[in-house]
Each structure stands twice: as structure tokens, then as C-alpha cells.
Design a protein around this motif. Structure first.
Motif, PDB file in Angstrom:
ATOM      1  N   ALA A   1       0.839  -1.203   0.000  1.00 58.97           N
ATOM      2  CA  ALA A   1       0.000   0.000   0.000  1.00 58.97           C
ATOM      3  C   ALA A   1       0.874   1.253   0.000  1.00 58.97           C
ATOM      4  CB  ALA A   1      -0.902  -0.014   1.227  1.00 58.97           C
TER       5      ALA A   1
ATOM      6  N   PRO B   1      -1.097   7.076   2.909  1.00 61.43           N
ATOM      7  CA  PRO B   1      -2.552   7.303   2.844  1.00 61.43           C
ATOM      8  C   PRO B   1      -2.952   8.739   2.524  1.00 61.43           C
ATOM      9  CG  PRO B   1      -1.853   7.059   5.121  1.00 61.43           C
ATOM     10  CD  PRO B   1      -0.648   6.753   4.277  1.00 61.43           C
TER      11      PRO B   1
ATOM     12  N   SER C   1      -7.911   4.242   2.432  1.00 57.46           N
ATOM     13  CA  SER C   1      -6.798   3.953   3.347  1.00 57.46           C
ATOM     14  C   SER C   1      -7.249   3.855   4.795  1.00 57.46           C
ATOM     15  CB  SER C   1      -5.734   5.058   3.242  1.00 57.46           C
ATOM     16  OG  SER C   1      -5.333   5.295   1.922  1.00 57.46           O
TER      17      SER C   1
ATOM     18  N   ASP D   1      -8.494  -1.059   2.580  1.00 58.07           N
ATOM     19  CA  ASP D   1      -7.340  -0.392   1.967  1.00 58.07           C
ATOM     20  C   ASP D   1      -7.096  -0.862   0.547  1.00 58.07           C
ATOM     21  OD1 ASP D   1      -7.061   0.804   4.372  1.00 58.07           O
ATOM     22  OD2 ASP D   1      -4.975   0.218   4.692  1.00 58.07           O
TER      23      ASP D   1
ATOM     24  N   SER E   1      -4.358  -1.452  -2.360  1.00 60.42           N
ATOM     25  CA  SER E   1      -2.930  -1.719  -2.488  1.00 60.42           C
ATOM     26  C   SER E   1      -2.668  -2.303  -3.867  1.00 60.42           C
ATOM     27  CB  SER E   1      -2.457  -2.691  -1.401  1.00 60.42           C
ATOM     28  OG  SER E   1      -2.995  -3.990  -1.628  1.00 60.42           O
TER      29      SER E   1
ATOM     30  N   GLY F   1       2.673   1.357   3.056  1.00 62.77           N
ATOM     31  CA  GLY F   1       1.663   2.276   3.552  1.00 62.77           C
ATOM     32  C   GLY F   1       2.241   3.577   4.058  1.00 62.77           C
TER      33      GLY F   1
END
Length: 964
Positions: free
Chosen positions: A114, A117, A123, A503, A505, A720
């Protein structure tokens, strides 16, 4: 061609890793080339990359090998490591990551692929995990505010120093550091202080109030294990109007009074021992907490609570999110990459164990330490009286050698003399009673007559507890329901999966963020990260125990030297921004060494990354912005004029190549020559190295130093929002000025000047890049670059009739990314680049980079890993969105009520009883057949950024909200 006609070498080549890494197959590439009106990749590259910089020869590297072969080769190196039981401590400890978290987060591409955000609607899962991290840190530190992680404890301490300065009313330029702060932290803080012009004083913590300082850094517990009377120290410092930062240990704070309760202004440290392997230094998430008064100055990312367009609670990154991009040369921090994945691991560790489980772990570690201390005292070996997990003592030098012979590493606290030395022992979560018995044998021989159970009985009766009653924590921790609901593996698994499902990704589709290459992170590259031979090594273990690591690191340095054309590489910087800082530091130190330390002007084109001017400012440089022309290239006349104007003080030029505008500047060689003519050095930002590998080398173009974003070009996943790595390559004259390390000196470099806590930064993720380079090899690396250029040009060609492409280079080509200009569309229709970004979520895509480097634009980078099928899906989405904009322009849909301004559409929208919109629910959620067949649902509707900043909350919602 039939398989029967192929040779064995041909068949083996068809099994090469390159075929799986590069998205478009041979037929797809031909179709894309035909769309571009060229016959081959070679012809496209000739039209795109300036001849003046193109390599005439292939990279001097071996051919690529397949996955099994590369893993076997790397495993042979890993086997050279000797992983002893580590009692070294110093902020790095053995720990146990629960298997449910290991398998479902750390080893799960749904988490590690990911992106940061920046698009909160897709996210919410990782934002919640990071909010849990902030709440965990706030609870344990006793502070009202925490960020979502920094790079490591040492750089967090450096950030604390600058925060103390800008929060202080004092004119003092002095910063106090207690002499029991970890030495690697002191090293990094010294490096940072030099170029801010701060004076440092290192003294006993008890003397903090004797110095007229603007701020102070204390360690609690201290590096040697002692627990100081922190409240008294802070009180004495505040009487002198000194801001106090406390470096602490999260596990110790489970038992100790919190620094916040004792009056600290800032609390920082590492969350490594909450389940994250030592990994020879990282990556680990630093934590950083501060007082309420400092909330608008805290560095790094902060997760805040806001609402979405339906009035429902939603999370987002709050106001400090991109300080360096907003404030540029006025920034006091160049933090760009955080350690989101590692912060998530630590937060899940706390969620899984809960307050009772953490207390059980902390009490057990402390009890074993107390047993060890009591036994040592019985044998006449004096240790520190107050402690949590670390004991320091003087003993015969042979004790250290006996420990090594038993496979144990003690800490050497000073140079071992002929007869005596000072040593340290730090226990941790993995220590057992049998380990303590073994330590007794190491210290006193096998006939020591110390009985663990008898010693434990004495402690339970109140003897020698190590933490005084007035030092013990009395307030409750982690009372929020999140930390008390998921202690069964079943519930924990479901909780983590529920967050993952919110989320977007790379497992869902393309993340076309320009300048932030989100390419394939191949599974084979990720496998070695969790090998115990790499994961369980202490960064300060004796060098002869890390022979496998150093063999791999040396080979990686050689790979990067060959790829870049530089003479030496430092692997220490653990982010791109940290690499920028280290590269500029090498330039400034070099200039000082030749009597030109007065050079302090840094020229930076107006198109540069926001971290560039921030890094220059942190190095004490004066930023002078140079102009770009209408084509987005550096204005050569303006550059030459300003270089000449500042000739006496010109230190460096920072330039990104290919440019941030997504084109190869034809005059790049001349640009470098201009800077050198006037005595400066050229820093080439390596963010776009993805468009150079195998085709050009920055070291041959004329630059003196570059950082390399391993988390972009070289396949380390973004996680992320981190981890990242930003090694720097330098020409020979800058090599002596690369960052050294005080604890573990690096060959031919001074034992100082560190920019990261560990000598090789986040060493445990470097095998990813080693695998990437080894499997692709000479030809695969070049092919990856060529296809990245092909994919970007294919997208630009297919979209240009409906969307203006802002900049193009020679022959109308772009490099590996292109900028779509939304401004004319916005002027005609009122639809903004943000509306398009949010609408793309309904089509199943992450948005491109928004409003950077040019406001009102979208920057798209498809990378080489995306297939033609996926590119066509994105093109279809963009063309469909353009048709929707036409309907707004034509008045069919009102500007305030259409699929773009209402995007993204959630399941709650479709389930609502009323639908008062001029478009159907089907048009809202399923705008194309492909969007319907692989639907990704945004977890919330559009998040209200203004509300979030006006109602700033960075903690988990209160229990009533949670229950609602």
C-alpha cells in the motif's frame, strides 16, 4: 518458433525473472509500440533519451538468474551470519512477533504494497492501525499528542532538538544531552546540530540545570540501565526555562511512571521491541509524542479524526502531513518517509497482547533482571541499584570471551583492558530462566551455587526489586476497547483482515503515482527479510558474526556503483530525505576540507521536490530558486546567471533527472558543467532513477552525488508510508565524507557523522534490492527501464486527445511519467483534479499524484510492472471520466451534484433509502463493466479535510463513539 527448435539456454532464458517482473509481454509491447508509431523499443529510446547521456555499453553486471537460484545464493550468505543470543540492548532487543501478525501483516502484500494514505477514503484500515499506534504511544508516554512514527530513535531525538528550539523563547543556542543517552543517538544529534549552528554540551543528567540551554535530552531508563529520578531532573530544567525531551523505552513505560506525568515536553524512542525484529538495525518505527502546545510544530505525519460527506467518522492525515512540501526552504524538518508498516506491526502487537499481556511481558523481563542482579550481588558483583532490564558492571575481561564461547553477546561499555572491563547485560521478552542460569555460569563458572527459584522467592518477598515504589506507574494504560477485544487469535485475525479490506494496495490494481514508483515487490524479493539469520541480528554485534550481512552489503554496494557510475555508495540513510541530507553533508564537508566552507548557496529549480529545499535549509544553506521554461526544463540562461552571481558562495545545485516534469532535459550535461565552472557541486535527486537504470548513469552525466530511492526504483515496498531507504552514491572526492558511525565504525570512514541510528540504516530490507538486481541482472534492469518509458508514453499517447499532457521532451516523448493538465478542464467545467482523483476510486484505481509538481495537475507513472491490460483499464477509466466531465460542461449534470463531485461512492450510498441525484446508482458505483467485475469499495465517502484540521483529534475515538 517451436519449443523443439530452442536450445537449452533459450529455454532457461524463458524462465528468467525479467519475464515476470515486466508487465507487458512481447505481443503487448509490439502493440504499444505500434500505437506510438515506432518499430522497436530501441527506436523509442532513441527518440526519448538524449544521445549525450546514453550508455554505449551494457551494465557491467552478470546476467539475471531465476528466483530459486537467487534465493539459494543469498541463503548461502545468510548462513555465514552467526546469530548469538543478544544481551547488548542499547535500544535493540530480541522480541517475538506473534505469528498471526507475521503472516497476515508483515508478510502480506495487502499491507506492505500500500502507498502513503494521501487518499484517505481508500486507506481507512492502515489509518486506523496508525491511530492505534498514536494512542498506544500517548498512553505509555503520558503525553496528549503523538505522531504516526519517525525513522528511528536517533533521528527522532534530532527532531526533538529542533522542536525544542522553535518552541523555546530563549535566545540560547545551547542544547544539553545527558551522558547516559545511547551513543548512536548522540552521534546523530551531533551531526544535525552542526549545520543548525547549535552548541552541544554532554554532561551528567544531574547537571542539566547548570547549563543555560534551550533544550535538553534525557534517557529514561539510561543507556547503562539506571532509572533516574526523572521528575526532579525535569523540574530543575524547567526552572531554567529548558524544554525537556525524554528518550524512553515503551516496554519499560508499562511499569515506570510516564515522562508526561513527570513533566516532559517531548517523549521519543523506538517501538522496535513491540514485535519488530532487530534486523541489523531496522527498519523500526520511532515514536514521537509532545505537549499540546507543540501540536502544530510536531514533525512527521499525524493521523487525525474527521468526518466524511455523509457526516460519518473518517480518518485522515492531519495538518503537519507534508510540512516540507508546503514550507520548502523554511521547513525545519525534511521528514518524508515514515515507518508506517513497522508502526502498524507495533500497534498490532499492543492490540494483541492488550494491557494485561504487555504488563505480564514487562514484569517477566524485569523479574528475570532482578533475579540476575540479586545473584550478582550475592557473589559480590556490584550493579546499578535501579533498573528495568539492563545491568552494568565491572568484571574480568575474560567474562566477555566466555560469553562469546557460549554464543552470547554482552555489551562492552568501555574498551576492555588487560584485566578489567565494564560490561552490560540487557534482558528481553525472549529471555528465559535457563538463560539467566547460563549468564550466572558465564559470570561465575559452573559451580556458582545460585538457585533461580530461591532468588525469585526472595524477590517476591520484597527484596531487590530494581524499581522503587515511587518510580512505579500507578495509572492505567490502554483502556480503549481496541486494546481489550482482540486477545484471541481468531478475533485478532478478523480485526486485521477487516482493516486490510478497507485499503487499496497493489493487490487490487495499479497505483499510478508519479514520482513515487509503485512497482512490483516480487514475493521472492520479500522472502529473505524474515529469515532469522537476517532478522535476528543486533546492529552492534561483533563484525565477525555478521559476515553474511557484510558480504551481501558489499555486493549491493558494487551493484549500485555500477548502475550509477559513482565511485562509492553509503547504505546508511534510511529514507530519501535522509539521503538528500547525507549527500549535501558530504558536499559541505568536502568544501570545508579544501578551504571553501564559506560556500553555502544551493540553487534549486522551481520544479524540485519539496524535500530538496528543506534538506538544503537543514544543512545551513541559502536556497536560491532558478526558473523553468515553458516546456518545464531548467531555464539555462537563468541558471547560468544565478550561478555566476553567486560564484563566490555557490555550494551546490539540486536537480532531479529526468526532471520532476517527467522529461529528459537535453542540456543536463551543460547544466552540470555550468555549476562546476563556478565552483559548485551537483546533487542529482535520484527519485526518477527508474528512468535511467541501464540507459544512463548520473555519475557519468556530470553529477557528484545522488540518493537512490530503494523503495521506488529498486523494489522495496512502500508499506503504507514506509519503510524506505535512500543510499547515496558519490564521486571519489566526496567518498571520505560519507556518514560514519560511532558505535560500529565503517571501513575508511571517521567514527562520527551518522545520519541514522544504525551503520547500515534499515539493513534487513536491503536483501530486497539485492534480489531485485540479482534476478533482473544486466539485461533485465535495462529492459525494466525501457518498458517503464514505453508504458508512460503509451498512456500519454492514448490520453492526449482528451487530456492535455503538460510537458513533453524531444519528439513529443515523455520519460517514465507524464503530467496531465486539468486546469483547462477545471476552467471549462468546474471539475477539479481532486474530483477526478476521487472518481478514479469508483473505477477501481488509486489516484495519481495530485497537484505536484504543478498545481491543478495529475502526474501519472505506470511503472514497468503494469501490463497493457491494466494500462488499458486505466485509460478506459480516464476516458470515461472525460465523458462525464462533458456532461457537466453541457449542463446535463449540475456542478454540485454529479458523479465526480460526489465521488467516491460507498456502499452506504447505494444502500440509502433516498437517491436524489441526476445519475443512477449504477452509474455511481459501476461506471464500466470492468469496474463492476473487480469492484473495490471505498470505505468512506469524501473526507472533509477542513473539518479535520479545525477539530484536531489524534487519538482513538472515545468509548461512546466507538460503541455507537
Amino acid at each position: 518458433m517451436s519449443f523443439e527448435s530452442l536450445s537449452i539456454s533459450d529455454l532457461e532464458q524463458n524462465n528468467a525473472f525479467t519475464r515476470r517482473h515486466v508487465g507487458p509481454g512481447a505481443a503487448e509491447q509490439l502493440a504499444m509500440l505500434e500505437q506510438l508509431g515506432v518499430e522497436s523499443l530501441d527506436q523509442l529510446i532513441a527518440q526519448t533519451v538524449p544521445e549525450t547521456i546514453r550508455l554505449s555499453d551494457d551494465l557491467g553486471m552478470a546476467a539475471g538468474i531465476d528466483e530459486a537460484e537467487a534465493l539459494a545464493e543469498l541463503k548461502a550468505m545468510a548462513d555465514l551470519n552467526q546469530v548469538n543470543k543478544s544481551y547488548i540492548g542499547m535500544g535493540y532487543y530480541n522480541t517475538r512477533l506473534p505469528n498471526v501478525i507475521l503472516r497476515n501483516v508483515m508478510e502480506n502484500p495487502g499491507w506492505y504494497t500500500a502507498y502513503t494514505p494521501y487518499q484517505p477514503e481508500i486507506s481507512q484500515g492502515r489509518l486506523e492501525a496508525l491511530l492505534n499506534f498514536q494512542q498506544m504511544v500517548m498512553d505509555l508516554t503520558g503525553m496528549p499528542l503523538a505522531n504516526a512514527s519517525l525513522l528511528d530513535e536517533a533521528t527522532a531525538a534530532a527532531e526533538a532538538m529542533t522542536l525544542c528550539k522553535r518552541s523555546s523563547r530563549k535566545k540560547s543556542n545551547l542544547f544539553f544531552i545527558a551522558d547516559d543517552v545511547h551513543p548512536q543517538t548522540l552521534d546523530v544529534v551531533k551531526t544535525r546540530a552542526d549545520y543548525f549552528g547549535y552548541e552541544l554540551v554532554v554532561d551528567a543528567a544531574s547537571n542539566v540545570a547548570e547549563h543555560d540551554a534551550f533544550g535538553a535530552l534525557l534517557q529514561y531508563p539510561g543507556s547503562f540501565g539506571d532509572i533516574s529520578d526523572l521528575g526532579e531532573l525535569i523540574e530543575s530544567a524547567k526552572a531554567r526555562d529548558i524544554k525537556v525531551a525524554v528518550a524512553s523505552d515503551l516496554l519499560a513505560l508499562v511499569l515506570l511512571k510516564s515522562p508526561g506525568e513527570l513533566g516532559a515536553d517531548i517523549v521519543l524512542g523506538s517501538s522496535q521491541r513491540f514485535g519488530v525484529p532487530m534486523g541489523y538495525g531496522g527498519p523500526h518505527a520511532a515514536f514521537f509524542a509532545a505537549s499540546e502546545k507543540m501540536k502544530r510544530s510536531v514533525p512527521g505525519r499525524i493521523i487525525g479524526v474527521s468526518v466524511d460527506s455523509r457526516g460519518e467518522q473518517a480518518l485522515r492525515m492531519a495538518m503537519q502531513t507534508r510540512e516540507q512540501h508546503i514550507r520548502r526552504e523554511k521547513a525545519t524538518s525534511n521528514i518524508c518517509t515514515a515507518q508506517a508498516l513497522l508502526a502498524n506491526l507495533a500497534s498490532f502487537y499492543a492490540v494483541y497482547h492488550g494491557p494485561d499481556g504487555l504488563k505480564r511481558i514487562a514484569e517477566r523481563v524485569h523479574r528475570l533482571t532482578a533475579i540476575l542482579a540479586l545473584g550478582m550481588a550475592d557473589k559480590g558483583l556490584k550493579t546499578n541499584a535501579c533498573f528495568f532490564d539492563t545491568l552494568s558492571f565491572e568484571a574480568d575481561a575474560e567474562v566477555y570471551e566466555r560469553a562469546l564461547a557460549r554464543g552470547c553477546n554482552l555489551r562492552v561499555m568501555n574498551d576492555k583492558g588487560a584485566n578489567k572491563g565494564r560490561f552490560g547485560i540487557s534482558l528481553d521478552e525472549t529471555t528465559t530462566a535457563a538463560d539467566v542460569s547460563e549468564l550466572f555460569e558465564i559470570l561465575f563458572g559452573e559451580n556458582h551455587d545460585l538457585n533461580i527459584l530461591n532468588l525469585d522467592d526472595r524477590i517476591r518477598d520484597g527484596e531487590a526489586i530494581g524499581i522503587r515504589a515511587d518510580q512505579r506507574r500507578e495509572d492505567a494504560i490502554l483502556q480503549h476497547p481496541t486494546f481489550n477485544r482482540y486477545q484471541s487469535e481468531t478475533e485478532m485475525l478478523r480485526y486485521m483482515k477487516s482493516l486490510e479490506n478497507k485499503d487499496y494496495s497493489l493487490v487490487h490494481g495499479m497505483i499510478p503515482l508519479g514520482s513515487c514508483t509503485m512497482k512490483l515487490n516480487a514475493t521472492a524479493e520479500m522472502i529473505p527479510v524474515t529469515w532469522p539469520e537476517f532478522a535476528n541480528m543486533h546492529p552492534f554485534a561483533p563484525l565477525d558474526q555478521a559476515r553474511g550481512y557484510h558480504k551481501m552489503l558489499k555486493q549491493l554496494e558494487e551493484q549500485l556503483v555500477e548502475i550509477t557510475g559513482y565511485d562509492r555508495v553509503s547504505l546508511q540513510p534510511n529514507s530519501g530525505a535522509s539521503g538528500e541530507y547525507a549527500g549535501l553533508m558530504a558536499i559541505r564537508k568536502y568544501q570545508e576540507s579544501i578551504g571553501e566552507g564559506h560556500r553555502d548557496v544551493c540553487l534549486i529549480p522551481s520544479s524540485a521536490h519539496g524535500t530538496n529545499p528543506a534538506s538544503a535549509a537543514m544543512m545551513g544553506m541559502k536556497v536560491v530558486v532558478t526558473l523553468c521554461d515553458e516546456q518545464g526544463n531548467v531555464d539555462l540562461h537563468d541558471l547560468a546567471e544565478k550561478a555566476e552571481l553567486h560564484a563566490e558562495s555557490l555550494s551546490a545545485l539540486m536537480i532531479t533527472y529526468p526532471s520532476t516534469h517527467g522529461v529528459y532535459e537535453e542540456e543536463i550535461v551543460e547544466i552540470c558543467q555550468i555549476i562546476h565552472k563556478f565552483g559548485g557541486q551537483v546533487y542529482m535527486d535520484g527519485a526518477n532513477m527508474n528512468a535511467q537504470v541501464g540507459l544512463a548513469k548520473p555519475g557519468l552525466i556530470g553529477s557528484d552525488v545522488s540518493h537512490l530511492n530503494l523503495h521506488k526504483t529498486f523494489a522495496i515496498p512502500h508499506g503504507g508510508g514506509g519503510p524506505g531507504m535512500g543510499p547515496i552514491g558519490v564521486k571519489e572526492h566526496l567518498a571520505p565524507f560519507l556518514p560514519g558511525h560511532v558505535v560500529s565504525p565503517i571501513e575508511s570512514l571517521p567514527a562520527e557523522g551518522a545520519v541514522s541510528a544504525a551503520p547500515f540504516g534499515s539493513a534487513s530490507i536491503l536483501p530486497i534490492t539485492w534480489m531485485y538486481n540479482r534476478m533482473l541482472g544486466r539485461d533485465g534492469l535495462k529492459r525494466s527501464t525501457e518498458v517503464a518509458i514505453l508504458n508512460a508514453n503509451y498512456l500519454a499517447e492514448r490520453l492526449k486527445s482528451d487530456y492535455p499532457i503538460l510537458y513533453a521532451g524531444r519528439n513529443g516523448r515523455v520519460a517514465h511519467e507524464c503530467i496531465i493538465d486539468i486546469r483547462p478542464l477545471k476552467e471549462a467545467s468546474g471539475i477539479s483534479e481532486e474530483d477526478i482523483a476521487k472518481r478514479l476510486m469508483d473505477y477501481g484505481f488509486h489516484a495519481p499524484t495530485m497537484s505536484f509538481p504543478v498545481p491543478g495537475t495529475l502526474m501519472v507513472e505506470p511503472t514497468e510492472s503494469e501490463s497493457k491490460l491494466e494500462l488499458d483499464r486505466f485509460i478506459e477509466a480516464m476516458l470515461s471520466i472525460r465523458a462525464e466531465i462533458h456532461r457537466v460542461e453541457n449542463g446535463e449534470w449540475p456542478l454540485d451534484n454529479n458523479p465526480l463531485t460526489q465521488a467516491p461512492h460507498s456502499q452506504a450510498d447505494l444502500a440509502a433509502d433516498e437517491w436524489n441525484r441526476p445519475y443512477s446508482r449504477d452509474e455511481a458505483a459501476f461506471p464500466t463493466e470492468r469496474a463492476k467485475s473487480r469492484k473495490f469499495w471505498p470505505a468512506t465517502n469524501r473526507v472533509d479535510n477542513v473539518y479535520g484540521d479545525r477539530h484536531f483529534i489524534c487519538s482513538c475515538p472515545d468509548i461512546e463513539s466507538y460503541m455507537d
